[in-house]
Design a protein around this motif. Sequence first.
Motif, PDB file in Angstrom:
ATOM      1  N   GLU A 190       0.822  -1.207   0.000  1.00  0.00           N
ATOM      2  CA  GLU A 190       0.000   0.000   0.000  1.00  0.00           C
ATOM      3  C   GLU A 190       0.858   1.259   0.000  1.00  0.00           C
ATOM      4  O   GLU A 190       0.404   2.336  -0.406  1.00  0.00           O
ATOM      5  N   ALA A 191       2.101   1.148   0.471  1.00  0.00           N
ATOM      6  CA  ALA A 191       2.997   2.304   0.509  1.00  0.00           C
ATOM      7  C   ALA A 191       3.233   2.892  -0.875  1.00  0.00           C
ATOM      8  O   ALA A 191       3.530   4.085  -1.010  1.00  0.00           O
ATOM      9  N   PHE A 192       3.132   2.066  -1.923  1.00  0.00           N
ATOM     10  CA  PHE A 192       3.385   2.540  -3.276  1.00  0.00           C
ATOM     11  C   PHE A 192       2.180   3.236  -3.907  1.00  0.00           C
ATOM     12  O   PHE A 192       2.319   3.903  -4.931  1.00  0.00           O
ATOM     13  N   MET A 193       0.997   3.075  -3.318  1.00  0.00           N
ATOM     14  CA  MET A 193      -0.215   3.532  -3.986  1.00  0.00           C
ATOM     15  C   MET A 193      -0.356   5.040  -4.105  1.00  0.00           C
ATOM     16  O   MET A 193      -0.802   5.532  -5.159  1.00  0.00           O
ATOM     17  N   PRO A 194      -0.003   5.851  -3.098  1.00  0.00           N
ATOM     18  CA  PRO A 194      -0.094   7.300  -3.326  1.00  0.00           C
ATOM     19  C   PRO A 194       0.732   7.759  -4.516  1.00  0.00           C
ATOM     20  O   PRO A 194       0.293   8.616  -5.293  1.00  0.00           O
ATOM     21  N   GLY A 195       1.914   7.190  -4.697  1.00  0.00           N
ATOM     22  CA  GLY A 195       2.740   7.556  -5.839  1.00  0.00           C
ATOM     23  C   GLY A 195       2.162   7.082  -7.151  1.00  0.00           C
ATOM     24  O   GLY A 195       2.218   7.790  -8.160  1.00  0.00           O
ATOM     25  N   VAL A 196       1.592   5.873  -7.173  1.00  0.00           N
ATOM     26  CA  VAL A 196       0.962   5.353  -8.387  1.00  0.00           C
ATOM     27  C   VAL A 196      -0.218   6.237  -8.789  1.00  0.00           C
ATOM     28  O   VAL A 196      -0.361   6.617  -9.961  1.00  0.00           O
ATOM     29  N   LEU A 197      -1.055   6.588  -7.826  1.00  0.00           N
ATOM     30  CA  LEU A 197      -2.222   7.424  -8.132  1.00  0.00           C
ATOM     31  C   LEU A 197      -1.791   8.815  -8.593  1.00  0.00           C
ATOM     32  O   LEU A 197      -2.406   9.397  -9.500  1.00  0.00           O
ATOM     33  N   LEU A 198      -0.741   9.353  -7.984  1.00  0.00           N
ATOM     34  CA  LEU A 198      -0.214  10.646  -8.428  1.00  0.00           C
ATOM     35  C   LEU A 198       0.235  10.565  -9.878  1.00  0.00           C
ATOM     36  O   LEU A 198      -0.061  11.458 -10.689  1.00  0.00           O
ATOM     37  N   ALA A 199       0.931   9.493 -10.231  1.00  0.00           N
ATOM     38  CA  ALA A 199       1.411   9.335 -11.604  1.00  0.00           C
ATOM     39  C   ALA A 199       0.250   9.194 -12.587  1.00  0.00           C
ATOM     40  O   ALA A 199       0.292   9.737 -13.692  1.00  0.00           O
ATOM     41  N   ILE A 200      -0.780   8.453 -12.201  1.00  0.00           N
ATOM     42  CA  ILE A 200      -1.962   8.316 -13.070  1.00  0.00           C
ATOM     43  C   ILE A 200      -2.572   9.681 -13.340  1.00  0.00           C
ATOM     44  O   ILE A 200      -2.957  10.002 -14.476  1.00  0.00           O
ATOM     45  N   ARG A 201      -2.648  10.503 -12.310  1.00  0.00           N
ATOM     46  CA  ARG A 201      -3.267  11.824 -12.463  1.00  0.00           C
ATOM     47  C   ARG A 201      -2.417  12.769 -13.299  1.00  0.00           C
ATOM     48  O   ARG A 201      -2.948  13.653 -13.972  1.00  0.00           O
ATOM     49  N   ARG A 202      -1.096  12.577 -13.290  1.00  0.00           N
ATOM     50  CA  ARG A 202      -0.209  13.534 -13.939  1.00  0.00           C
ATOM     51  C   ARG A 202       0.312  13.084 -15.302  1.00  0.00           C
ATOM     52  O   ARG A 202       0.820  13.907 -16.066  1.00  0.00           O
ATOM     53  N   VAL A 203       0.222  11.792 -15.628  1.00  0.00           N
ATOM     54  CA  VAL A 203       0.892  11.293 -16.831  1.00  0.00           C
ATOM     55  C   VAL A 203       0.361  11.929 -18.108  1.00  0.00           C
ATOM     56  O   VAL A 203       1.103  12.124 -19.072  1.00  0.00           O
ATOM     57  N   ARG A 204      -0.905  12.299 -18.135  1.00  0.00           N
ATOM     58  CA  ARG A 204      -1.473  12.872 -19.348  1.00  0.00           C
ATOM     59  C   ARG A 204      -0.944  14.270 -19.654  1.00  0.00           C
ATOM     60  O   ARG A 204      -1.021  14.729 -20.802  1.00  0.00           O
ATOM     61  N   SER A 205      -0.398  14.961 -18.635  1.00  0.00           N
ATOM     62  CA  SER A 205       0.051  16.345 -18.818  1.00  0.00           C
ATOM     63  C   SER A 205       1.546  16.504 -18.570  1.00  0.00           C
ATOM     64  O   SER A 205       2.004  17.570 -18.173  1.00  0.00           O
ATOM     65  N   LEU A 206       2.325  15.448 -18.796  1.00  0.00           N
ATOM     66  CA  LEU A 206       3.762  15.529 -18.594  1.00  0.00           C
ATOM     67  C   LEU A 206       4.386  16.567 -19.536  1.00  0.00           C
ATOM     68  O   LEU A 206       3.926  16.751 -20.658  1.00  0.00           O
ATOM     69  N   PRO A 207       5.466  17.236 -19.094  1.00  0.00           N
ATOM     70  CA  PRO A 207       6.119  18.229 -19.962  1.00  0.00           C
ATOM     71  C   PRO A 207       6.877  17.602 -21.124  1.00  0.00           C
ATOM     72  O   PRO A 207       7.208  18.281 -22.087  1.00  0.00           O
ATOM     73  N   GLU A 208       7.167  16.296 -21.005  1.00  0.00           N
ATOM     74  CA  GLU A 208       7.862  15.563 -22.057  1.00  0.00           C
ATOM     75  C   GLU A 208       7.152  14.235 -22.259  1.00  0.00           C
ATOM     76  O   GLU A 208       6.433  13.756 -21.385  1.00  0.00           O
ATOM     77  N   ARG A 209       7.387  13.604 -23.401  1.00  0.00           N
ATOM     78  CA  ARG A 209       6.724  12.343 -23.711  1.00  0.00           C
ATOM     79  C   ARG A 209       7.267  11.178 -22.874  1.00  0.00           C
ATOM     80  O   ARG A 209       6.571  10.181 -22.674  1.00  0.00           O
ATOM     81  N   TYR A 210       8.519  11.310 -22.411  1.00  0.00           N
ATOM     82  CA  TYR A 210       9.163  10.241 -21.645  1.00  0.00           C
ATOM     83  C   TYR A 210       9.796  10.847 -20.401  1.00  0.00           C
ATOM     84  O   TYR A 210      10.694  11.683 -20.490  1.00  0.00           O
ATOM     85  N   VAL A 211       9.299  10.458 -19.229  1.00  0.00           N
ATOM     86  CA  VAL A 211       9.775  11.015 -17.962  1.00  0.00           C
ATOM     87  C   VAL A 211      10.096   9.859 -17.009  1.00  0.00           C
ATOM     88  O   VAL A 211       9.324   8.913 -16.896  1.00  0.00           O
ATOM     89  N   VAL A 212      11.243   9.958 -16.325  1.00  0.00           N
ATOM     90  CA  VAL A 212      11.676   8.923 -15.388  1.00  0.00           C
ATOM     91  C   VAL A 212      11.798   9.534 -13.996  1.00  0.00           C
ATOM     92  O   VAL A 212      12.424  10.574 -13.827  1.00  0.00           O
ATOM     93  N   GLY A 213      11.216   8.864 -12.999  1.00  0.00           N
ATOM     94  CA  GLY A 213      11.419   9.231 -11.616  1.00  0.00           C
ATOM     95  C   GLY A 213      10.260   9.987 -10.993  1.00  0.00           C
ATOM     96  O   GLY A 213       9.811  11.009 -11.524  1.00  0.00           O
ATOM     97  N   LEU A 214       9.778   9.474  -9.852  1.00  0.00           N
ATOM     98  CA  LEU A 214       8.673  10.136  -9.163  1.00  0.00           C
ATOM     99  C   LEU A 214       9.075  11.514  -8.651  1.00  0.00           C
ATOM    100  O   LEU A 214       8.225  12.381  -8.453  1.00  0.00           O
TER     101      LEU A 214
END
Length: 220
Positions: A190-214
């Motif tokens: 469960e410790a990973f879930m806040p980060g996963v949900l954050l990434a789901i919410r933000r992936v559509r509006s990333l500043p670049e097409r390929y981004v590495v690292g939370l």
Amino acid sequence: MIKVAVSGAAGRMGETVCRAVAEAEDMELVGRADPRLGTSVEEAIADAEVMVDFTTPDAAVGNARAALERGVHVVMGTTGADFAQLAGSGRANLFVAPNFAIGAVLMMEFARRAAPHMRECEIVELHHDRKLDAPSGTAKRTADLLRSAGANVHEPIHSVRLPGLVAHQEVIFGGLGETLTIRHDTTSREAFMPGVLLAIRRVRSLPERYVVGLERLLFD
């Protein structure tokens, strides 16, 4: 509502992601892909905007390519594969995180800040005995960050695989008459879930097409 599909849905991390997405008020779980469920990635992402992948290194690149080519954004949690080859491919964004735990990202950041002041260090990472890659993606990412900050990272990275562990890492710095240990422990998935949900919410509006690292989502 963000429509989400999960690849590797029958695995331990995949099941945890499915529960977290289903419980999120702004998300809808629309597909679950896994050979054990008899559902392919192509079937699972038919109605999805975002796909989360927690599978295996040999499957993850193909899964991501299939989603990107269909315009489905990808949040990649699988480690041990070369995702840079997918940079800019398809019609959607690819976000890759070696670790989705907020504390693990802070551990890496604190270690990076310590590196210019205590340059000699070693990395020890400990995971459950079913983790396929060694050293872990988190450990390799930490080593890259420390080297970029001027640290002398002693090799090899020490990898421990034992039942009873989840995910743990420590960075040990040594100086004249002193040591500094920065450690992070994950006691449940469960410790990973806040980060996963954050990434789901933000992936559509990333500043670049390929981004590495939370850290790119937390600190940029």
